[in-house]
Design a protein around this motif. Structure first.
Motif, PDB file in Angstrom:
ATOM      1  N   LEU A  13       0.862  -1.183   0.000  1.00  0.00           N
ATOM      2  CA  LEU A  13       0.000   0.000   0.000  1.00  0.00           C
ATOM      3  C   LEU A  13       0.895   1.228   0.000  1.00  0.00           C
ATOM      4  CD1 LEU A  13      -2.942   1.074   0.216  1.00  0.00           C
ATOM      5  CD2 LEU A  13      -2.571   1.220   2.696  1.00  0.00           C
ATOM      6  N   VAL A  14       0.701   2.073  -1.004  1.00  0.00           N
ATOM      7  CA  VAL A  14       1.520   3.273  -1.164  1.00  0.00           C
ATOM      8  C   VAL A  14       0.662   4.503  -0.878  1.00  0.00           C
ATOM      9  CG1 VAL A  14       2.930   4.651  -2.729  1.00  0.00           C
ATOM     10  CG2 VAL A  14       2.970   2.147  -2.875  1.00  0.00           C
ATOM     11  N   GLU A  15       1.137   5.343   0.035  1.00  0.00           N
ATOM     12  CA  GLU A  15       0.519   6.654   0.211  1.00  0.00           C
ATOM     13  C   GLU A  15       1.091   7.555  -0.867  1.00  0.00           C
ATOM     14  OE1 GLU A  15      -0.455  10.017   3.611  1.00  0.00           O
ATOM     15  OE2 GLU A  15       1.197   8.613   3.948  1.00  0.00           O
ATOM     16  N   MET A  16       0.237   8.002  -1.789  1.00  0.00           N
ATOM     17  CA  MET A  16       0.704   8.732  -2.951  1.00  0.00           C
ATOM     18  C   MET A  16       1.026  10.178  -2.592  1.00  0.00           C
ATOM     19  SD  MET A  16       0.635   6.250  -5.004  1.00  0.00           S
ATOM     20  CE  MET A  16       1.181   7.193  -6.435  1.00  0.00           C
ATOM     21  N   ALA A  17       2.148  10.650  -3.070  1.00  0.00           N
ATOM     22  CA  ALA A  17       2.522  12.052  -2.913  1.00  0.00           C
ATOM     23  C   ALA A  17       2.270  12.828  -4.196  1.00  0.00           C
ATOM     24  CB  ALA A  17       3.994  12.175  -2.510  1.00  0.00           C
ATOM     25  N   TYR A  18       2.650  12.234  -5.317  1.00  0.00           N
ATOM     26  CA  TYR A  18       2.488  12.879  -6.616  1.00  0.00           C
ATOM     27  C   TYR A  18       2.051  11.846  -7.653  1.00  0.00           C
ATOM     28  CZ  TYR A  18       5.422  16.562  -4.564  1.00  0.00           C
ATOM     29  OH  TYR A  18       5.934  17.527  -3.753  1.00  0.00           O
ATOM     30  N   ALA A  19       1.386  12.328  -8.662  1.00  0.00           N
ATOM     31  CA  ALA A  19       1.119  11.551  -9.867  1.00  0.00           C
ATOM     32  C   ALA A  19       1.286  12.505 -11.036  1.00  0.00           C
ATOM     33  CB  ALA A  19      -0.282  10.958  -9.853  1.00  0.00           C
ATOM     34  N   SER A  20       1.481  11.988 -12.208  1.00  0.00           N
ATOM     35  CA  SER A  20       1.521  12.851 -13.384  1.00  0.00           C
ATOM     36  C   SER A  20       0.604  12.276 -14.447  1.00  0.00           C
ATOM     37  CB  SER A  20       2.948  13.033 -13.908  1.00  0.00           C
ATOM     38  OG  SER A  20       3.557  11.796 -14.196  1.00  0.00           O
ATOM     39  N   VAL A  21       0.159  13.166 -15.324  1.00  0.00           N
ATOM     40  CA  VAL A  21      -0.828  12.792 -16.334  1.00  0.00           C
ATOM     41  C   VAL A  21      -0.113  12.419 -17.624  1.00  0.00           C
ATOM     42  CG1 VAL A  21      -2.853  13.535 -17.637  1.00  0.00           C
ATOM     43  CG2 VAL A  21      -2.498  14.350 -15.284  1.00  0.00           C
ATOM     44  N   ALA A  24       4.356   8.532  -7.423  1.00  0.00           N
ATOM     45  CA  ALA A  24       5.464   8.490  -6.468  1.00  0.00           C
ATOM     46  C   ALA A  24       4.893   8.678  -5.075  1.00  0.00           C
ATOM     47  CB  ALA A  24       6.487   9.583  -6.780  1.00  0.00           C
ATOM     48  N   GLY A  25       5.433   7.936  -4.120  1.00  0.00           N
ATOM     49  CA  GLY A  25       4.942   8.052  -2.756  1.00  0.00           C
ATOM     50  C   GLY A  25       5.734   7.176  -1.802  1.00  0.00           C
ATOM     51  N   THR A  26       5.094   6.808  -0.703  1.00  0.00           N
ATOM     52  CA  THR A  26       5.765   6.067   0.371  1.00  0.00           C
ATOM     53  C   THR A  26       4.958   4.825   0.722  1.00  0.00           C
ATOM     54  OG1 THR A  26       6.640   8.137   1.285  1.00  0.00           O
ATOM     55  CG2 THR A  26       6.641   6.205   2.730  1.00  0.00           C
ATOM     56  N   ILE A  27       5.629   3.694   0.816  1.00  0.00           N
ATOM     57  CA  ILE A  27       4.968   2.470   1.264  1.00  0.00           C
ATOM     58  C   ILE A  27       4.562   2.631   2.727  1.00  0.00           C
ATOM     59  CG2 ILE A  27       5.257  -0.001   1.729  1.00  0.00           C
ATOM     60  CD1 ILE A  27       7.193  -0.118  -0.619  1.00  0.00           C
ATOM     61  N   VAL A  28       3.286   2.364   3.029  1.00  0.00           N
ATOM     62  CA  VAL A  28       2.817   2.463   4.414  1.00  0.00           C
ATOM     63  C   VAL A  28       2.350   1.122   4.962  1.00  0.00           C
ATOM     64  CG1 VAL A  28       2.223   4.907   4.277  1.00  0.00           C
ATOM     65  CG2 VAL A  28       0.523   3.197   3.602  1.00  0.00           C
ATOM     66  N   SER A  51       9.625  -2.368   2.419  1.00  0.00           N
ATOM     67  CA  SER A  51       9.164  -2.226   3.796  1.00  0.00           C
ATOM     68  C   SER A  51       8.430  -0.904   3.945  1.00  0.00           C
ATOM     69  CB  SER A  51      10.351  -2.279   4.769  1.00  0.00           C
ATOM     70  OG  SER A  51      11.225  -1.186   4.543  1.00  0.00           O
ATOM     71  N   PRO A  52       7.554  -0.806   4.966  1.00  0.00           N
ATOM     72  CA  PRO A  52       6.902   0.471   5.240  1.00  0.00           C
ATOM     73  C   PRO A  52       7.936   1.575   5.474  1.00  0.00           C
ATOM     74  CG  PRO A  52       5.798  -1.285   6.416  1.00  0.00           C
ATOM     75  CD  PRO A  52       7.052  -1.887   5.835  1.00  0.00           C
ATOM     76  N   GLY A  53       7.629   2.770   4.971  1.00  0.00           N
ATOM     77  CA  GLY A  53       8.543   3.891   5.091  1.00  0.00           C
ATOM     78  C   GLY A  53       9.436   4.080   3.878  1.00  0.00           C
ATOM     79  N   MET A  54       9.461   3.107   2.980  1.00  0.00           N
ATOM     80  CA  MET A  54      10.302   3.188   1.786  1.00  0.00           C
ATOM     81  C   MET A  54       9.613   4.042   0.714  1.00  0.00           C
ATOM     82  SD  MET A  54      11.888  -0.034  -0.345  1.00  0.00           S
ATOM     83  CE  MET A  54      12.923  -0.530   1.041  1.00  0.00           C
ATOM     84  N   ARG A  55      10.351   5.004   0.171  1.00  0.00           N
ATOM     85  CA  ARG A  55       9.814   5.833  -0.917  1.00  0.00           C
ATOM     86  C   ARG A  55      10.000   5.104  -2.248  1.00  0.00           C
ATOM     87  NH1 ARG A  55      12.036  11.392  -1.435  1.00  0.00           N
ATOM     88  NH2 ARG A  55      13.954  10.203  -1.638  1.00  0.00           N
ATOM     89  N   VAL A  56       9.005   5.202  -3.107  1.00  0.00           N
ATOM     90  CA  VAL A  56       9.015   4.444  -4.360  1.00  0.00           C
ATOM     91  C   VAL A  56       8.374   5.262  -5.466  1.00  0.00           C
ATOM     92  CG1 VAL A  56       8.910   2.185  -3.214  1.00  0.00           C
ATOM     93  CG2 VAL A  56       6.780   3.369  -3.843  1.00  0.00           C
TER      94      VAL A  56
END
Length: 362
Positions: free
Chosen positions: A59-67, A96-100, A121-126
């Motif tokens: 599960l990724v908490e999304m920070a950004y997306a692009s179109v 782009a975001g962070t695994i939670v 792992s949780p906390g990893m940015r991807v």
């Protein structure tokens, strides 16, 4: 499920839905396919439960997306998969975001921070690189197959790393289009993909001619080293410099007319690289003209299926080193609630922008 912290119950996400009442008022489209193309489709943002990652998912908490231009076809033109109607975040596939949280059967990174290839792992940015037809990046949270995320380094800037998804696609496509001895090329369309192709070709020492209909994008093309002009002027420019045509034509506008133009601009036994969706479900192509010139036509899709996803790793490295410029592609931003407007703006040649970034949680 292993989570780093308690998660909210609901989230905001874009969705494509079918309005039966609206569909009844619209004419049946000319093209065939799913039977739903263009009929009663509406796109908006709604509340959804936060998804729970299943086996093999994170599960990724999304920070950004692009179109991407393909998002326009999927969300607005009926190129979608019917089973993805009402799916949260669809069809965004550049994120782009962070695994939670991680689901069962995901290879976890060690508690000491040491990782092996594929460990998450949780906390990893991807960055998230799902198939465009299965994307869910236009959402606050996205449950995604672990194989569709690529871990980032601590010094990676998220909004810059976000550009590695489409850059990786163009890297893989050019690997297919490339022929030893290529010296001249034309790039049709100077959106983000066309600008990436321009930079990659110039880095190989190729003389590049490029076109668009938008003055700002033409200006970007010139800054990147191409002889860039309005689309109406490209034929004459190339004919004056190379009457025999160019070695490679990359069609990155996604129009039937520009694919026909690509064949005309290619030299005898040259290469035409078709990038992205066709203009319509069935599309048209100048088969006889291609036959007479004996051109090789290379179609490209599914960079996500490349072995080891090498192209996205190479794209990240190109961004880190500055070998490919992306900063100007991150400047135009809209919020998650603005995704429908961002899709319309992308359809209108980005309204001058090379790319539109959706800021979800910076």
């Amino acid at each position: 499920m292993t989570a780093a912290q308690p998660l909210p119950a609901t989230m905001r996400a874009a969705r494509l839905t079918l309005d039966e009442n609206l569909a009844a008022e619209q004419p049946v489209p000319a093209r065939s396919g799913t039977g739903l193309e263009g009929r009663g489709l509406s796109y908006g943002v709604a509340d959804f439960p936060v998804p729970v990652p299943g086996p093999g998912q994170v599960l990724v908490e999304m920070a950004y997306a692009s179109v991407c231009g393909s998002d326009v076809h999927l969300a607005l033109d009926g190129f979608h998969r019917p089973e993805m109607l009402d799916a949260p975040g669809y069809p965004g596939h550049e994120g782009a975001g962070t695994i939670v949280a991680v689901g069962a059967d995901v290879h976890l990174a060690g508690a000491d921070g040491e990782t092996t290839p594929g460990a998450l792992s949780p906390g990893m940015r991807v960055i998230t690189v799902p198939s465009g037809r299965l994307g869910g990046c236009f959402a606050q949270y996205q449950a995604i197959d672990a194989g569709s995320v690529i871990p980032l380094r601590e010094d990676d800037v998220l909004e810059r790393a976000l550009m590695a998804q489409q850059l990786g696609c163009t890297i893989a496509a050019l690997a297919k289009y490339w022929r030893e001895g290529t010296r001249t090329a034309a790039v049709l369309g100077l959106g983000s993909a066309g600008q990436f192709f321009t930079q990659l070709l110039r880095a190989r020492g190729v003389e590049v001619y490029a076109s668009d209909v938008d003055a700002a994008r033409i200006g970007f093309g010139r800054e990147l080293g191409a002889r860039a002009v309005h689309a109406d002027e490209l034929d004459a420019l190339v004919a004056g410099a190379h009457p025999e045509g160019v070695d490679l034509v990359v069609e990155a506008a996604g129009l039937d007319a520009t694919r026909a133009q690509a064949v005309e601009l290619a030299r005898h036994r040259g290469v035409v690289g078709a990038f992205g969706y066709p203009e319509t479900w069935e599309g048209t192509f100048p088969t006889m003209a291609a036959f007479r010139k004996s051109v090789t036509v290379e179609w490209f899709s599914n960079a996500q299926g490349e072995p080891g996803q090498w192209c996205f790793h190479e794209a990240l490295e190109a961004i880190r080193t500055g070998a490919v410029r992306v900063d100007h592609m991150t400047q135009v931003r809209m919020g998650l609630e603005d995704v429908p407007r961002a899709l319309e703006a992308t359809r209108a040649h980005g309204e001058g922008a090379a790319k539109i970034t959706i800021t979800i949680r910076p």
